[in-house]
Design an enzyme around this catalytic site. Structure first.
Site, PDB file in Angstrom:
ATOM      1  N   ASN A  44       0.837  -1.193   0.000  1.00 54.20           N
ATOM      2  CA  ASN A  44       0.000   0.000   0.000  1.00 54.20           C
ATOM      3  C   ASN A  44       0.877   1.250   0.000  1.00 54.20           C
ATOM      4  OD1 ASN A  44       0.552  -0.814   2.781  1.00 54.20           O
ATOM      5  ND2 ASN A  44      -0.996   0.626   3.488  1.00 54.20           N
ATOM      6  N   GLU A  57      -2.895  -4.808  -3.177  1.00 49.67           N
ATOM      7  CA  GLU A  57      -3.352  -5.700  -4.242  1.00 49.67           C
ATOM      8  C   GLU A  57      -3.301  -5.019  -5.597  1.00 49.67           C
ATOM      9  OE1 GLU A  57      -5.920  -6.559  -0.546  1.00 49.67           O
ATOM     10  OE2 GLU A  57      -4.918  -4.848  -1.457  1.00 49.67           O
ATOM     11  N   CYS A  91     -10.634  -3.807  -4.548  1.00 51.63           N
ATOM     12  CA  CYS A  91      -9.577  -4.754  -4.923  1.00 51.63           C
ATOM     13  C   CYS A  91     -10.141  -6.123  -5.259  1.00 51.63           C
ATOM     14  CB  CYS A  91      -8.526  -4.842  -3.816  1.00 51.63           C
ATOM     15  SG  CYS A  91      -7.434  -3.400  -3.846  1.00 51.63           S
TER      16      CYS A  91
END
Length: 134
Positions: A44, A57, A91
């Site tokens: 992230n 992701e 995601c």
């Protein structure tokens, strides 16, 4: 294709360590196994303008596409804390773009894998590329 969950975990852990999370202080790592057999990590990356941050992701999927992969064969998401750190709704849809409903999604904590689910369990009755084919 056999899934190397240990390799996915190692890649996600290394990515998590490099995450940029100065605001939430909640670092997440992810790794996807591409159709080319390669493991692609992501982490992230937060931003002071909160809506423009990037999930781990999404970073892993972008790395897969940039690396030449075109389909996801497995996903592993790694986060700290007591609760399972599953992919957010956006995601889940990003994963669905490149993965089949039966694709395994492993959810891990610092000590290892805590749960294994299929994408269909995380995103039932999903909308995907086949919905747009005539």
């Amino acid at each position: 294709m056999a899934v190397d969950f240990e390799g996915l975990f190692a890649a996600a852990r290394a990515a998590q360590a490099r995450a940029y999370a100065p605001y939430s202080r909640f670092k997440v790592g992810a790794a996807v196994l591409g159709d080319d057999g390669a493991i692609y990590p992501g982490c992230n990356v937060e931003n002071a303008a909160y809506p423009v941050g990037v999930c781990a992701e999404a970073g892993a999927i972008s790395a897969m596409i940039a690396g030449g992969g075109r389909a996801i064969h497995a996903v592993l998401v790694l986060g700290d804390g007591e609760e399972l750190v599953t992919p957010c709704g956006a995601c889940r849809q990003r994963i669905r773009e490149f993965a089949a409903p039966e694709t395994p999604v492993a959810i891990a904590g610092p000590g290892g894998i805590r749960a294994r689910l299929s994408l269909a369990e995380l995103l039932p009755a999903s909308f995907g590329p086949a919905n747009l084919r005539s």
